[in-house]
Design a protein around this motif. Structure first.
Motif, mmCIF file in Angstrom:
data_model
loop_
_atom_site.group_PDB
_atom_site.id
_atom_site.type_symbol
_atom_site.label_atom_id
_atom_site.label_comp_id
_atom_site.label_asym_id
_atom_site.label_seq_id
_atom_site.Cartn_x
_atom_site.Cartn_y
_atom_site.Cartn_z
ATOM 1 N N ARG A 154 -3.967 4.802 -7.938
ATOM 2 C CA ARG A 154 -4.729 6.019 -7.644
ATOM 3 C C ARG A 154 -5.745 5.756 -6.536
ATOM 4 O O ARG A 154 -5.934 6.580 -5.639
ATOM 5 C CB ARG A 154 -5.426 6.540 -8.905
ATOM 6 C CG ARG A 154 -4.480 7.234 -9.885
ATOM 7 C CD ARG A 154 -5.253 7.999 -10.946
ATOM 8 N NE ARG A 154 -5.926 7.100 -11.871
ATOM 9 C CZ ARG A 154 -5.381 6.641 -12.993
ATOM 10 N NH1 ARG A 154 -4.141 6.965 -13.322
ATOM 11 N NH2 ARG A 154 -6.062 5.847 -13.799
ATOM 12 N N GLU A 155 -6.371 4.592 -6.605
ATOM 13 C CA GLU A 155 -7.342 4.231 -5.562
ATOM 14 C C GLU A 155 -6.649 4.059 -4.208
ATOM 15 O O GLU A 155 -7.148 4.535 -3.176
ATOM 16 C CB GLU A 155 -8.057 2.930 -5.951
ATOM 17 C CG GLU A 155 -8.926 3.041 -7.187
ATOM 18 C CD GLU A 155 -9.466 1.700 -7.657
ATOM 19 O OE1 GLU A 155 -10.345 1.694 -8.543
ATOM 20 O OE2 GLU A 155 -9.017 0.647 -7.146
ATOM 21 N N ILE A 156 -5.504 3.382 -4.205
ATOM 22 C CA ILE A 156 -4.773 3.146 -2.953
ATOM 23 C C ILE A 156 -4.308 4.468 -2.346
ATOM 24 O O ILE A 156 -4.428 4.693 -1.131
ATOM 25 C CB ILE A 156 -3.569 2.208 -3.195
ATOM 26 C CG1 ILE A 156 -4.053 0.800 -3.535
ATOM 27 C CG2 ILE A 156 -2.638 2.178 -1.972
ATOM 28 C CD1 ILE A 156 -2.948 -0.148 -3.994
ATOM 29 N N ASN A 213 -4.980 8.423 1.978
ATOM 30 C CA ASN A 213 -5.154 9.818 2.377
ATOM 31 C C ASN A 213 -6.446 10.047 3.152
ATOM 32 O O ASN A 213 -6.487 10.848 4.091
ATOM 33 C CB ASN A 213 -5.101 10.733 1.151
ATOM 34 C CG ASN A 213 -3.698 10.867 0.598
ATOM 35 O OD1 ASN A 213 -2.730 10.427 1.213
ATOM 36 N ND2 ASN A 213 -3.575 11.486 -0.568
ATOM 37 N N LEU A 214 -7.505 9.350 2.760
ATOM 38 C CA LEU A 214 -8.785 9.527 3.467
ATOM 39 C C LEU A 214 -8.683 9.132 4.938
ATOM 40 O O LEU A 214 -9.394 9.672 5.791
ATOM 41 C CB LEU A 214 -9.879 8.700 2.774
ATOM 42 C CG LEU A 214 -10.373 9.244 1.429
ATOM 43 C CD1 LEU A 214 -11.267 8.230 0.725
ATOM 44 C CD2 LEU A 214 -11.109 10.569 1.605
ATOM 45 N N PHE A 244 -7.516 14.421 -1.039
ATOM 46 C CA PHE A 244 -7.587 14.096 -2.455
ATOM 47 C C PHE A 244 -6.501 13.060 -2.745
ATOM 48 O O PHE A 244 -5.780 12.626 -1.847
ATOM 49 C CB PHE A 244 -7.409 15.351 -3.302
ATOM 50 C CG PHE A 244 -8.331 16.468 -2.907
ATOM 51 C CD1 PHE A 244 -9.636 16.499 -3.345
ATOM 52 C CD2 PHE A 244 -7.885 17.481 -2.052
ATOM 53 C CE1 PHE A 244 -10.501 17.515 -2.960
ATOM 54 C CE2 PHE A 244 -8.729 18.497 -1.662
ATOM 55 C CZ PHE A 244 -10.044 18.527 -2.111
ATOM 56 N N GLN A 245 -6.363 12.685 -4.005
ATOM 57 C CA GLN A 245 -5.381 11.654 -4.334
ATOM 58 C C GLN A 245 -3.956 12.093 -4.019
ATOM 59 O O GLN A 245 -3.145 11.312 -3.507
ATOM 60 C CB GLN A 245 -5.486 11.285 -5.816
ATOM 61 C CG GLN A 245 -4.489 10.211 -6.247
ATOM 62 C CD GLN A 245 -4.438 10.072 -7.760
ATOM 63 O OE1 GLN A 245 -5.457 10.211 -8.435
ATOM 64 N NE2 GLN A 245 -3.264 9.818 -8.277
ATOM 65 N N LYS A 279 0.830 -1.208 0.000
ATOM 66 C CA LYS A 279 0.000 0.000 0.000
ATOM 67 C C LYS A 279 0.870 1.266 0.000
ATOM 68 O O LYS A 279 0.821 2.084 0.916
ATOM 69 C CB LYS A 279 -0.961 0.009 1.195
ATOM 70 C CG LYS A 279 -1.999 -1.097 1.192
ATOM 71 C CD LYS A 279 -3.064 -0.846 0.128
ATOM 72 C CE LYS A 279 -4.310 -1.684 0.331
ATOM 73 N NZ LYS A 279 -4.128 -3.124 0.112
ATOM 74 N N PHE A 280 1.688 1.404 -1.037
ATOM 75 C CA PHE A 280 2.514 2.591 -1.186
ATOM 76 C C PHE A 280 1.644 3.845 -1.217
ATOM 77 O O PHE A 280 0.535 3.836 -1.735
ATOM 78 C CB PHE A 280 3.303 2.529 -2.498
ATOM 79 C CG PHE A 280 4.329 1.439 -2.562
ATOM 80 C CD1 PHE A 280 5.559 1.580 -1.929
ATOM 81 C CD2 PHE A 280 4.070 0.258 -3.266
ATOM 82 C CE1 PHE A 280 6.513 0.585 -1.998
ATOM 83 C CE2 PHE A 280 5.019 -0.749 -3.338
ATOM 84 C CZ PHE A 280 6.251 -0.589 -2.698
#
Length: 434
Positions: free
Chosen positions: A363-365, A370-371, A425-426, A322-323
């Motif tokens: 991008r999802e990871i 971040n969330l 955000f991403q 999970k980089f």
């Protein structure tokens, strides 16, 4: 030589950004933001991928009109593409006055003087046999919060895909005294955060001192608030380095550790000198020591005969670790590398499909990671006002996360403040001072 106005256009890595600042200082030049105001234009190039080669030549080409308008304008190309194709570039680009390799920057002043004083233009300086590689310190805009310090030039790893040993030569480690002197120089000019750079920065050694010793010395520098470094090599992650990072109050909780592939078979073909098991064990030890560590990596897709199984192992790796960030690229054959001699590489369409799949999942990871940080407090070094909104400021956390902050003033620039992340955000956050 009179003081010149210079415009430098930079492509590539932090090493090139650093070299561009050295180019400015080597000429004691006045940097300008508009190339039409310059006496000399230098494009500092990157050769890490074939597309970068093309960008470099295209960048020089767009200044041809300025040369026609002002025949006294001097146009040069520096960096890795210059090193790789020196004579070819001079032959192909009639308005190009010189090419200069990364190790020849200390000789740039004399080169430009010769061009200005003689009728014999078209200079090529691409020797690797330069004694004072680090002689010129970088230009640093007074008050700028961050800066770069090179501790190493070249590389001895000779990975099968990598052109760095060809264009930057064998590894040269900078003396400790010079590193500390340049650090103090930048700190005195306002730098609060310094990034120490090298091709395999954590392999640095000099007269019995190792990289973990260097981190300890840097911690003692008055006025230095934060220490970053890049790029590290997985095989050179040691327990002593991890302990030094953990105990050093100034080392940021961020590490860029290129893995390149999740497949042991592909890593062996790449000549990376470590296994995925070694890599994952290193990550586990780093995270045990520093649970808040942010991790980024590089991944190359489509090297050699990478199979669907090899690719799925890479996809599994990014699920396991999970980089926070991945810099990923489709393999590009580079001249002078052992990869160039391989019989074949993955079909371009297949490689692109794999690359897009990896980037989409990453991008999802990145967003998921971040969330999880919303409503949590972090320390941010405020670096500048944002360009488009004078009431908004930009800063980064120790984990190298970009944060946009309102409700502070210009006095906060250069200060480390507490913020709460309110939106994620991403690639960035919005934060409020707390």
């Amino acid at each position: 030589m009179e003081k010149l106005s210079i415009f430098v256009e930079t492509y590539g890595c932090q090493m090139n950004e650093y070299d561009s600042d050295r180019i400015i200082n080597s000429l004691s030049a006045n940097p300008v933001k508009d190339p039409s105001d310059a006496d000399i234009i230098i494009v500092n190039t990157c050769a890490i991928r074939e597309k970068a080669d093309h960008k470099a030549v295209s960048a020089v080409g767009k200044y041809k009109k300025l040369k026609i308008k002002n025949p006294n304008l001097i146009i040069g190309m520096a960096g890795c593409v210059a090193q790789l194709y020196g004579k070819k570039l001079i032959k192909q680009i009639p308005h190009l006055d010189f090419v200069i390799g990364p190790r020849e920057i200390p000789k740039l002043r004399d080169l430009v003087f010769d061009i200005k004083e003689s009728a014999s233009h078209r200079k090529i300086n691409t020797s690797m046999d330069v004694e004072e590689v680090f002689q010129i310190s970088p230009y640093h805009e007074t008050g700028k919060v961050n800066g770069f310090v090179s501790i190493q030039q070249g590389c001895n790893k000779k990975c099968a895909y990598c052109i760095v040993p060809t264009v930057r030569g064998s590894e040269i480690n900078r003396p400790l005294k010079e590193i500390l002197e340049e650090s103090r120089l930048l700190i005195n000019q306002g730098a609060k955060e310094l990034t120490y750079i090298g091709q395999t920065v954590n392999s640095w050694k000099y007269e019995g001192e190792r990289f973990y010793n260097l981190l300890d010395y840097l911690q003692e520098l008055d006025g230095l608030e934060r220490i970053r470094f890049t790029t590290s090599f997985p095989r050179d992650i040691t327990s002593k380095m991890i302990n030094s990072m953990k105990n050093n109050t100034k080392v940021c909780r961020q590490l860029h550790l290129p893995v390149q592939s999740g497949s042991n078979r592909i890593l062996k073909l790449m000549k990376r000198a470590y296994s995925i098991e070694w890599y994952k064990d290193s990550i586990e030890r780093l995270r045990d020591a520093m649970p808040d560590l942010s991790l980024s990596t590089d991944i190359i897709i489509g090297f050699s005969d990478e199979s669907s199984k090899d690719f799925e192992e890479t996809m599994q790796l990014i699920e396991d670790i999970k980089f926070d960030t991945i810099y990923s690229f489709k393999y590009s054959i580079r001249p002078g590398t052992s990869g160039e001699l391989m019989d074949s590489h993955v079909n371009e369409d297949i490689a692109l499909n794999r690359l897009h799949k990896l980037q989409s999942r990453q991008r999802e990871i990145s967003l998921e990671n971040n969330l999880k940080q919303i409503n949590k407090r972090y320390k941010v070094l405020v670096e500048s006002e944002t360009k488009n909104n004078p009431n908004e400021f930009f800063g980064r956390t120790s984990q190298n996360k970009a944060v946009y902050i309102k409700n502070i003033d210009k006095k906060s620039i250069g200060e480390i403040i507490n913020i709460t992340k309110t939106e994620a955000f991403q690639n960035s956050f919005i934060g409020e001072p707390t």
